[in-house]
Design an enzyme around this catalytic site. Structure first.
Site, PDB file in Angstrom:
ATOM      1  N   CYS A 175      -4.597   2.530  -3.706  1.00  0.00           N
ATOM      2  CA  CYS A 175      -3.314   3.003  -3.147  1.00  0.00           C
ATOM      3  C   CYS A 175      -2.215   1.976  -3.383  1.00  0.00           C
ATOM      4  O   CYS A 175      -1.344   1.766  -2.521  1.00  0.00           O
ATOM      5  CB  CYS A 175      -3.428   3.331  -1.660  1.00  0.00           C
ATOM      6  N   GLN A 191      -4.338  -4.717   7.160  1.00  0.00           N
ATOM      7  CA  GLN A 191      -5.391  -5.615   6.653  1.00  0.00           C
ATOM      8  C   GLN A 191      -5.384  -6.951   7.381  1.00  0.00           C
ATOM      9  O   GLN A 191      -6.359  -7.692   7.329  1.00  0.00           O
ATOM     10  CB  GLN A 191      -5.182  -5.880   5.148  1.00  0.00           C
ATOM     11  N   ASP A 210       3.238  -4.590   7.871  1.00  0.00           N
ATOM     12  CA  ASP A 210       2.078  -3.707   7.801  1.00  0.00           C
ATOM     13  C   ASP A 210       0.842  -4.592   7.996  1.00  0.00           C
ATOM     14  O   ASP A 210       0.377  -5.244   7.060  1.00  0.00           O
ATOM     15  CB  ASP A 210       2.065  -3.006   6.437  1.00  0.00           C
ATOM     16  N   LYS A 267      -9.948  -0.348  10.692  1.00  0.00           N
ATOM     17  CA  LYS A 267     -10.151  -1.588   9.935  1.00  0.00           C
ATOM     18  C   LYS A 267     -10.328  -2.776  10.869  1.00  0.00           C
ATOM     19  O   LYS A 267     -10.366  -3.921  10.432  1.00  0.00           O
ATOM     20  CB  LYS A 267      -8.949  -1.831   9.013  1.00  0.00           C
ATOM     21  N   HIS A 307       0.869  -1.190   0.000  1.00  0.00           N
ATOM     22  CA  HIS A 307       0.000   0.000   0.000  1.00  0.00           C
ATOM     23  C   HIS A 307       0.906   1.240   0.000  1.00  0.00           C
ATOM     24  O   HIS A 307       2.018   1.202   0.535  1.00  0.00           O
ATOM     25  CB  HIS A 307      -0.836  -0.049   1.284  1.00  0.00           C
TER      26      HIS A 307
HETATM   27  C1  LIG Z   1      -2.374  -2.511   3.636  1.00  0.00           C
HETATM   28  C2  LIG Z   1      -2.670  -1.134   4.172  1.00  0.00           C
HETATM   29  N1  LIG Z   1      -1.692  -0.464   4.802  1.00  0.00           N
HETATM   30  C3  LIG Z   1      -1.906   0.758   5.315  1.00  0.00           C
HETATM   31  C4  LIG Z   1      -3.113   1.385   5.199  1.00  0.00           C
HETATM   32  C5  LIG Z   1      -3.293   2.774   5.774  1.00  0.00           C
HETATM   33  O1  LIG Z   1      -3.891   2.744   7.035  1.00  0.00           O
HETATM   34  P1  LIG Z   1      -4.584   4.079   7.639  1.00  0.00           P
HETATM   35  O2  LIG Z   1      -5.837   4.272   6.857  1.00  0.00           O
HETATM   36  O3  LIG Z   1      -4.827   3.726   9.054  1.00  0.00           O
HETATM   37  O4  LIG Z   1      -3.630   5.189   7.504  1.00  0.00           O
HETATM   38  C6  LIG Z   1      -4.149   0.743   4.535  1.00  0.00           C
HETATM   39  C7  LIG Z   1      -5.463   1.419   4.359  1.00  0.00           C
HETATM   40  O5  LIG Z   1      -6.133   1.284   3.367  1.00  0.00           O
HETATM   41  C8  LIG Z   1      -3.923  -0.559   4.014  1.00  0.00           C
HETATM   42  O6  LIG Z   1      -4.888  -1.224   3.360  1.00  0.00           O
END
Ligand SMILES: Cc1ncc(COP(=O)(O)O)c(C=O)c1O
Length: 406
Positions: free
Chosen positions: A364, A203, A200, A226, A123
């Site tokens: 993204c 998800q 990360d 999430k 992402h």
């Molecule tokens: C895999 C992943 N990493 C990071 C993020 C970003 O998280 P946040 O919305 O809490 O900034 C997202 C959000 O869509 C995501 O899907």
């Protein structure tokens, strides 16, 4: 204890919403999940009976809010099986946590010519913070490729390491392909070479509980919105000995030990990384969400999500007008797709009128889109409150879209 999908769903008031005269099939969960009543109630309770600023007050409400805020840290530590509650830093979300790590290491450990390994399916939140180090510090980003389903070739991954590699940062579950990379193995490969490893988990964590010690990662990022909690809050797990070596990310109140006109000394982690008034209500409500999650039958919850994914994949496989992206075995409940000859934005609009909320765009993940040879896809993503009727409504709406665009 067994997972009761009906009573789980009943805890989410918004799911009774009707749109355009149709029942809502909310399938945009990878973007953000809806909130159970227990979390809504907790936010209300804090704001009506337990709110004040934390840590510095000496009065009743401040003490109460501080205790509740710190108890939420315990909940995150328990959910992630951290060895120590001080390994949990509250952040403003997943993006904020990744920037914290990148910026702090960029001051102390990553300089010109040092290397960062990412996968092409990250992402942007796990790409752009490292690009900032590339632009500002001269760091080098090395990319590990994935196959069409998102599998990482571990030999190719091993071959990327050099004596300049400082950190690997990899998603715990792809927000497009749904694939779950072999994090434990990848972290072990990094550690054999003395390299830090970040997952990360934005998800991934919602399908937890997570065991950061078993995964063997140095950092793990989760985001509240999430995982049935509020937005504006996230958490960074950082191994204690690693956090201890890291300088602050932001400056302000609470993160200091002493401040004079000539110098400043810093508080210990986690407070060193929590400058200013934190998202108090949001942190407490995140704690409530995780406590509630830990009461669920997680094996049953995961089995339900898997059944929904299998149902959708079976219904869509073999149709000659749809392309599905990502067919990894045991993938998470995320389905990316395109209808032949139709832009995903148009498909999403048609589905919306049928009561089905999906996402369309690059998610993204522009490097991954390039790897897949597309500019955008549709994406349906399921949570444990979704039903098989939601999947049927989605599939029926896709057939309608296909008739319109054929
Ligand atoms: C895999 C992943 N990493 C990071 C993020 C970003 O998280 P946040 O919305 O809490 O900034 C997202 C959000 O869509 C995501 O899907």
């Amino acid at each position: 204890m067994s997972f009761d999908a009906t009573s789980f769903r009943e805890q989410f008031p918004i799911l009774n919403t009707e749109i355009y005269g149709k029942s809502l099939a909310y399938l945009d969960n990878a973007a953000s999940v809806q909130k159970p009543q227990i979390v809504i109630d907790r936010i209300n309770e804090v704001l009506t009976g337990g709110y004040a600023n934390v840590h510095r007050g000496l009065h009743y409400l401040s003490n109460k809010a501080t205790a509740d805020y710190e108890k939420a840290r315990d909940s995150v530590a328990k959910y992630l099986n951290a060895a120590d509650r001080d390994e949990i830093v509250f952040t403003a979300g997943g993006t904020d946590a990744m920037n914290l790590v990148a910026q702090s290491l960029g001051v102390s450990q990553i300089g010109e010519g040092d290397e960062i390994i990412l996968s092409v399916m990250e992402h942007h939140s796990n790409i752009v913070p490292w690009h900032l180090l590339r632009e500002r510090k001269g760091a080098v980003i090395k990319w590990v490729d994935v196959d069409d389903d998102g599998h990482i070739d571990l030999d190719a991954y091993r071959a990327l390491f050099t004596d300049r590699t400082k950190i690997v940062s990899i998603t715990g579950l792809s927000n497009v392909l749904g694939v779950v990379p072999p994090i434990r193995e990848m972290a072990a490969i990094a550690h054999e070479r003395g390299v830090l490893f970040l997952t990360d988990g934005c998800q991934h964590a919602v399908h937890g509980p997570v065991d950061v010690q078993a995964l063997g990662v140095d950092f793990y990022v989760l985001t509240g919105h999430k995982i049935y909690g509020p937005n504006g809050i996230g958490a960074l797990y950082g191994r204690k000995d690693v956090l201890a070596t890291m300088p602050p990310f932001k400056g302000g109140g609470e993160m200091i030990d002493t401040v004079s006109m000539d110098e400043v000394t810093y508080n210990d982690p986690p407070h060193r990384f929590e400058a200013g008034t934190p998202p108090i209500t949001e942190a407490i409500a995140l704690g409530a969400a995780l406590d509630w999650m830990m009461e669920q039958d997680m094996d049953g919850l995961r089995a339900h999500e898997r059944a929904l994914t299998d149902h959708a994949m079976e219904a869509l496989t073999g149709l000659n007008w749809i392309n599905l992206y990502g067919r990894a075995k045991d993938k998470g409940p995320v389905i990316a797709f395109n209808l032949n000859g139709a832009h995903p934005h148009d498909v999403s609009t048609v589905l919306d009128r049928q009561g089905v909320a999906i996402r369309a765009g690059h998610h993204c993940c522009q490097p991954l889109m390039r790897r897949l040879g597309v500019t955008a896809t549709g994406r349906a993503s399921f949570a444990a409150y979704n039903t098989h009727e939601d999947i049927d409504q989605f599939v029926k709406a896709l057939h309608k879209a296909q008739e319109l665009f054929a």
